[in-house]
Each structure stands twice: as C-alpha cells, then as structure tokens.
Design a protein around this motif. Structure first.
Motif, PDB file in Angstrom:
ATOM      1  N   VAL A 161       0.831  -1.213   0.000  1.00  0.00           N
ATOM      2  CA  VAL A 161       0.000   0.000   0.000  1.00  0.00           C
ATOM      3  C   VAL A 161       0.860   1.255   0.000  1.00  0.00           C
ATOM      4  O   VAL A 161       1.959   1.275   0.552  1.00  0.00           O
ATOM      5  CB  VAL A 161      -0.980   0.056   1.199  1.00  0.00           C
ATOM      6  CG1 VAL A 161      -1.945  -1.096   1.167  1.00  0.00           C
ATOM      7  CG2 VAL A 161      -0.238   0.097   2.508  1.00  0.00           C
ATOM      8  N   ALA A 162       0.349   2.266  -0.662  1.00  0.00           N
ATOM      9  CA  ALA A 162       1.020   3.554  -0.697  1.00  0.00           C
ATOM     10  C   ALA A 162       0.195   4.520   0.139  1.00  0.00           C
ATOM     11  O   ALA A 162      -1.030   4.396   0.207  1.00  0.00           O
ATOM     12  CB  ALA A 162       1.123   4.053  -2.132  1.00  0.00           C
ATOM     13  N   ILE A 163       0.854   5.454   0.794  1.00  0.00           N
ATOM     14  CA  ILE A 163       0.100   6.442   1.565  1.00  0.00           C
ATOM     15  C   ILE A 163       0.439   7.839   1.108  1.00  0.00           C
ATOM     16  O   ILE A 163       1.554   8.129   0.682  1.00  0.00           O
ATOM     17  CB  ILE A 163       0.361   6.321   3.080  1.00  0.00           C
ATOM     18  CG1 ILE A 163       1.851   6.167   3.314  1.00  0.00           C
ATOM     19  CG2 ILE A 163      -0.418   5.189   3.678  1.00  0.00           C
ATOM     20  CD1 ILE A 163       2.177   6.180   4.764  1.00  0.00           C
ATOM     21  N   GLU A 164      -0.559   8.664   1.180  1.00  0.00           N
ATOM     22  CA  GLU A 164      -0.394  10.059   0.783  1.00  0.00           C
ATOM     23  C   GLU A 164      -0.927  10.925   1.896  1.00  0.00           C
ATOM     24  O   GLU A 164      -1.970  10.642   2.471  1.00  0.00           O
ATOM     25  CB  GLU A 164      -1.218  10.331  -0.479  1.00  0.00           C
ATOM     26  CG  GLU A 164      -0.799   9.507  -1.670  1.00  0.00           C
ATOM     27  CD  GLU A 164      -1.866   9.521  -2.749  1.00  0.00           C
ATOM     28  OE1 GLU A 164      -2.640  10.483  -2.790  1.00  0.00           O
ATOM     29  OE2 GLU A 164      -1.913   8.557  -3.518  1.00  0.00           O
ATOM     30  N   ASP A 165      -0.197  11.995   2.177  1.00  0.00           N
ATOM     31  CA  ASP A 165      -0.666  12.944   3.181  1.00  0.00           C
ATOM     32  C   ASP A 165      -1.452  14.035   2.482  1.00  0.00           C
ATOM     33  O   ASP A 165      -0.945  14.707   1.593  1.00  0.00           O
ATOM     34  CB  ASP A 165       0.538  13.550   3.911  1.00  0.00           C
ATOM     35  CG  ASP A 165       1.354  12.474   4.601  1.00  0.00           C
ATOM     36  OD1 ASP A 165       0.737  11.655   5.308  1.00  0.00           O
ATOM     37  OD2 ASP A 165       2.578  12.423   4.390  1.00  0.00           O
ATOM     38  N   THR A 166      -2.705  14.178   2.858  1.00  0.00           N
ATOM     39  CA  THR A 166      -3.542  15.209   2.260  1.00  0.00           C
ATOM     40  C   THR A 166      -4.056  16.115   3.376  1.00  0.00           C
ATOM     41  O   THR A 166      -3.968  15.748   4.554  1.00  0.00           O
ATOM     42  CB  THR A 166      -4.750  14.586   1.536  1.00  0.00           C
ATOM     43  OG1 THR A 166      -5.667  14.108   2.532  1.00  0.00           O
ATOM     44  CG2 THR A 166      -4.336  13.430   0.647  1.00  0.00           C
ATOM     45  N   PRO A 167      -4.569  17.260   3.021  1.00  0.00           N
ATOM     46  CA  PRO A 167      -5.070  18.187   4.049  1.00  0.00           C
ATOM     47  C   PRO A 167      -6.148  17.554   4.926  1.00  0.00           C
ATOM     48  O   PRO A 167      -6.307  17.926   6.082  1.00  0.00           O
ATOM     49  CB  PRO A 167      -5.671  19.328   3.226  1.00  0.00           C
ATOM     50  CG  PRO A 167      -4.954  19.275   1.918  1.00  0.00           C
ATOM     51  CD  PRO A 167      -4.655  17.830   1.678  1.00  0.00           C
ATOM     52  N   THR A 168      -6.867  16.596   4.378  1.00  0.00           N
ATOM     53  CA  THR A 168      -7.952  15.991   5.149  1.00  0.00           C
ATOM     54  C   THR A 168      -7.534  14.699   5.832  1.00  0.00           C
ATOM     55  O   THR A 168      -8.356  14.021   6.428  1.00  0.00           O
ATOM     56  CB  THR A 168      -9.156  15.693   4.236  1.00  0.00           C
ATOM     57  OG1 THR A 168      -8.691  14.978   3.092  1.00  0.00           O
ATOM     58  CG2 THR A 168      -9.836  16.969   3.799  1.00  0.00           C
ATOM     59  N   GLY A 169      -6.280  14.347   5.738  1.00  0.00           N
ATOM     60  CA  GLY A 169      -5.831  13.129   6.400  1.00  0.00           C
ATOM     61  C   GLY A 169      -5.024  12.240   5.480  1.00  0.00           C
ATOM     62  O   GLY A 169      -4.649  12.643   4.378  1.00  0.00           O
ATOM     63  N   VAL A 170      -4.814  11.037   5.936  1.00  0.00           N
ATOM     64  CA  VAL A 170      -3.983  10.115   5.171  1.00  0.00           C
ATOM     65  C   VAL A 170      -4.842   9.373   4.161  1.00  0.00           C
ATOM     66  O   VAL A 170      -5.932   8.909   4.484  1.00  0.00           O
ATOM     67  CB  VAL A 170      -3.301   9.103   6.104  1.00  0.00           C
ATOM     68  CG1 VAL A 170      -2.452   8.138   5.302  1.00  0.00           C
ATOM     69  CG2 VAL A 170      -2.441   9.843   7.114  1.00  0.00           C
ATOM     70  N   LYS A 171      -4.339   9.277   2.938  1.00  0.00           N
ATOM     71  CA  LYS A 171      -5.040   8.533   1.897  1.00  0.00           C
ATOM     72  C   LYS A 171      -4.238   7.268   1.614  1.00  0.00           C
ATOM     73  O   LYS A 171      -3.025   7.323   1.425  1.00  0.00           O
ATOM     74  CB  LYS A 171      -5.136   9.399   0.650  1.00  0.00           C
ATOM     75  CG  LYS A 171      -6.040   8.848  -0.439  1.00  0.00           C
ATOM     76  CD  LYS A 171      -6.206   9.923  -1.526  1.00  0.00           C
ATOM     77  CE  LYS A 171      -6.720   9.328  -2.824  1.00  0.00           C
ATOM     78  NZ  LYS A 171      -8.067   8.761  -2.677  1.00  0.00           N
TER      79      LYS A 171
END
Length: 455
Positions: free
Chosen positions: A438-448
RNA sequence: GGCGACGUAGCCAAGUGGUAAGGCAGGGGUCUGCAAAACCCCCAUUCAGCGGUUCAAAUCCGCUCGUCGCCUCCA
C-alpha cells in the motif's frame, strides 16, 4: 446513432425495427477457460448495449452457449467426465468471469442442448423447402440454392473454392455445403431426430435460438470478426431460407481480434492469457480501459505496457471522482455539458470509445483543475461518474483498508512519528506499508491509502 | 493462391479533404517535512515509402514495402 454493419460495409443510421432493440451476440463454446480475447469482445458488446440503453432504447439481449461440439466431447472424454458436465462447468466459469469484468448479464443465455426441439424444427423446415438434404443420418445445407451466399463475407462461392482447403466429404452435394445435423457415432451424446440419433451442427443453434428468443428479424447480431465466415454467413442463409424473411439481422457488428505477439489470441493456437489470470494482476476497470482505448473494429495487441497505461488511467479517473466537493461555490461552477456532449457524439459515431474516453479524461482534468481552485465540481463529478459507470461499465471503486488492523496500526504509528517530526521513523513506517503493497499520501484531510502501483 | 483490413510520437491510440485528440512513459515547475496525488509548461512542421489529383491530403487515386485477419475450429 450510426453503426457500421459488416453486411453493407459502411456506417448506417441506427433505426431499430420495433419498440425493443433486439441484440444477439454469439457466445462461447465452453470447453476451457475464457481468455482476454473473449473479454475484449464481450466488454465491447457490453458497452454497446449499455450505450443503446443509455440513449433511451429498451432492449433485449441474448447470448448463447454452444454447449455441444467435437471439442467438448474430446475434452470431456480425456477428462473422463460427461460432455454436459464439462460444458456446464465452463459455462458457469464464463459467467463468473463476465461478472468479474462488470459485464451486464444477458436477458437469456440459451444453450444448444436445451433447444434441440427448435433446432430440429428449423432443420426440418429447411429440408421441406428444399434448402437442405439428408444423407446417411446427417443433414446438410445446400449452399448452391442461395443466390447471395457470401454476401456477409463479401465473397462468392467461386472465390471461396479457389485454393481453399476444403475437405471433400462424399455425402455432400457441394464441398461448401455445411452440416446442420450430424449423425452421432456410438458413445457420443446424441438426441433423437427424424434422421436418426445425432446432434446439431455448428451454426444452426444460433439461428434457432435467435429465432426463438428474438424473432425472425433482429436488429443487431454481433461477434468476433473470426465469426464472419463461415459462422455468421451460414446463420444468415439458414435463417433467411427458413423464414423467407430478410434481413435476418439488420446490423452485423464484428469486433477486431486481440493479438498476442504476432498472432491472434485463440484457444487453438494456445497463445492465450485467461481472464482469471488477468484479473489476478489488474482490476476490471483496467481491463475495460485497455479494451475501450482502441476502436472495437480494429485489432488490438496485448502488451504489458498497454495494461499498465490503462491501469494508470483508470486510477486517475477513480481519484478524480473521489475528490471532495468544495463548499458550495455556485458562482464558480464547472459546467460538464461540453464534455458530455463530446462523449455522446463520439459514442453516436459507431461507438468510438477511444474518443469518448478522451472526453472523459478531458473532463477529469477540468474537474481536478476546478477542485484545485475551489470551484463547484459536484455536477461535473456526477456526469463523469455516470458516463464512466453506466456507459463504459467502469466501477471506479476504491479499495478500503479500514478493516485491516495491521495497516491501521502502522498508519497510526506513522502519524505519531510525524507529529513528533520524526521524519526518519515516519519514512521507515511508510516503507513497511509499501512492503505490504500500500502507498500512503498525506492530504489536508488526512492520510489517503491506495494500492501500491505495479511497476 | 483468393478476399479483406491496417501501417500516426518511446509505447498504446483517435482523427477520412482544411492544416495532428486522448492515455502511458519522459523532462521542467507549483505544492509537500520528504513524497504521492493534482495542476501548469515541454515532448510528431508530421502521419510506412514513392508518385498523382486538389487552392488544400494523415485523410482521395496508383504503385512499392511491411504487418494482420478470413478462406479450417475460433470472441
């Protein structure tokens, strides 16, 4: 709407003959797993069917199983099981594959062995009106009796005879005569007929089922282009000679074939990738975009690169649809209508899915752009989703990791490290997650969280 | 041998008379702790080759080369 018909060899205005559009698409002979060439064909006809429905027509869609033939018998004998058992198994597998590809089920799936009465009726009718003859327990169609034999394949009997590899069968009046009913050998599955024990020949089952379930004149008859001759050609002469009505089908649609390497993918060549194998690596959206990114009448070459490109494209559409609506900014609304119009224009022109897809990608860019600048994208997202899901049959489904405690735990760990600005440890956790796929991305609304892309 | 289709950028692929869609990959940037995603910019003076028709052709015609399909079971 315009449809290219093999019969006229040109695009024709689509005008259905009745209130309900009738479509018959040739199904498979179930003796082995379906491959991605089959996927291509049935995805294409699925989209055609979805679009016709989207355009406001009612329709009835029939697809057969030719569940009795030489290869089924051979294969079953080798496996030591009954022919009908083998056919049943692979028919079920086929339907499971289609479900996995998000292909809408047909209204009817008649089987050759379930329609013997109708088949015998048609064969008898053809004998009665002089188009067929019985010889030694088998029945053959008399091709010389039909003046326009070859009209679909755009050939004449003479041109087919020249240099053709035709096995001479003594019982036949003419080498091109084909079998309607085949006398069975001892031990083979057989049905009782006026001509003795036997089974249907290839071709006749489709005529019989089409006549029974859809009537004497249908709107669209489809299949792979390898079916044009002899299968569909023979269906035409059987059906039209039996009913005395023309045309048997108004529009004949044929998809190009999937090639693997330099040859077409086919069961007999053995160069195939099964749908099940493909689905282990790629989801249905990827396979559908791979297919729909080229025109249905052109041959399509299988390649890993093309699949990966399709996967990335599918991912982009999915992400776009998932973007959050910004707080209602009605003054700044993205209008999806121009894109929708382009999509429909493309589909109206003989189902130009590559162009339709292009309009969807254009819309996706516009949505992302608008979302980045805080415009209202709700309407545009709705249109994008509707066209992608309802017409192209994409699922646009995201994978959820909510239920995975291991991944959830790592995510939490990483969040803590990040809070402490311990970037090194945070990145180490990210690597652990990558190892889990899995890959994770930090977005303004949380982790994707997304599945790691295959490279 | 007969019939038919096709040959467009690194890859996939639209476009059938008016001056090259889209996807992927690649390069540069914005954003970001770093990434990722998203967005912006760049990436075919050119459509297998050679002739011809036309004011104008990737698009029409002819020839050449190459590839594929059907003529036998096949989606």
């Amino acid at each position: 709407m315009k449809i290219y018909s093999t019969l006229s060899a040109k695009k024709e205005q689509f005008v259905p003959q009745g209130d309900e559009v009738t479509i018959y698409v040739c199904g498979v002979t179930p003796y082995s797993d379906a491959h991605i060439g089959h996927a291509m064909s049935y995805i294409i006809f699925d989209v055609i069917r979805r679009y016709i429905k989207f355009a406001g027509y009612k329709l009835k869609f029939v697809q057969n199983f030719t569940d009795i033939d030489d290869k089924i018998i051979d294969r079953a004998n080798r496996k030591g099981i009954a022919a009908n058992e083998l056919a049943q198994f692979y028919s079920d597998e086929f339907l499971a594959d289609m479900d996995a590809l998000n292909v809408v089920r047909a209204d009817f799936y008649p089987r050759a062995t379930g329609e013997i009465d109708k088949i015998i009726e048609v064969v008898q009718g053809l004998i009665d009106n002089g188009y067929a003859y019985e010889a030694d327990g088998s029945v053959y169609f008399r091709v010389t009796k039909v003046a326009d034999y070859g009209k679909l394949a755009h050939r004449t009997l003479d041109s087919m005879m020249a240099g053709a590899r035709i096995e001479i069968e003594q019982d036949k009046e003419h080498p091109m005569d084909f079998t309607l009913w085949k006398a069975s050998k001892p031990g083979e599955p057989s049905w009782t007929s006026p001509w003795g024990e036997g089974r249907p020949g290839w071709h006749i089952e489709c005529s019989a089922m089409s006549l029974k379930y859809l009537g004497e004149k249908i709107d669209i008859h489809g299949g792979g282009s390898d079916l044009i001759f002899p299968h569909h050609e023979n269906e035409i002469v059987q059906s039209e000679s039996f009913t005395g009505k023309k045309p048997f089908a108004k529009y004949w649609m044929h998809n190009g074939l999937l090639q693997l390497g330099e040859d077409k993918m086919s069961k007999s060549l053995g160069n195939l990738i099964t749908i099940k194998d493909a689905l282990k690596e790629y989801n249905s959206d990827t396979i559908r975009i791979f297919v729909l990114n080229s025109h249905y009448r052109s041959p399509l070459k299988y390649s890993l690169e093309a699949f990966q490109a399709a996967q990335s494209g599918a991912e982009r559409l999915r992400r776009t649809v998932e973007r959050e609506d910004s707080a209602g900014n009605a003054d700044n609304r993205l209008d999806p209508e121009p894109y929708r119009k382009l999509f429909i224009e493309a589909m109206d022109d003989d189902f130009n899915t590559p162009q339709a897809l292009a309009s969807l990608f254009d819309l996706a860019r516009a949505v992302n752009q608008a979302a980045d600048s805080g415009s209202d994208i709700s309407e545009a997202k709705k249109v994008l989703t509707e066209l992608a899901q309802n017409v192209l049959g994409l699922r646009l489904a995201s994978v959820s990791y909510e239920e995975n405690p291991e991944i959830q735990k790592l995510i939490q760990e990483r969040a803590n490290f990040r809070k402490e600005k311990n970037w090194k440890e945070a990145d180490a956790v990210r690597q652990k997650l990558a190892d889990l796929g899995v890959a994770i991305e930090d977005t303004p609304t949380g982790v994707k969280i997304t599945p790691l892309k295959k490279k």
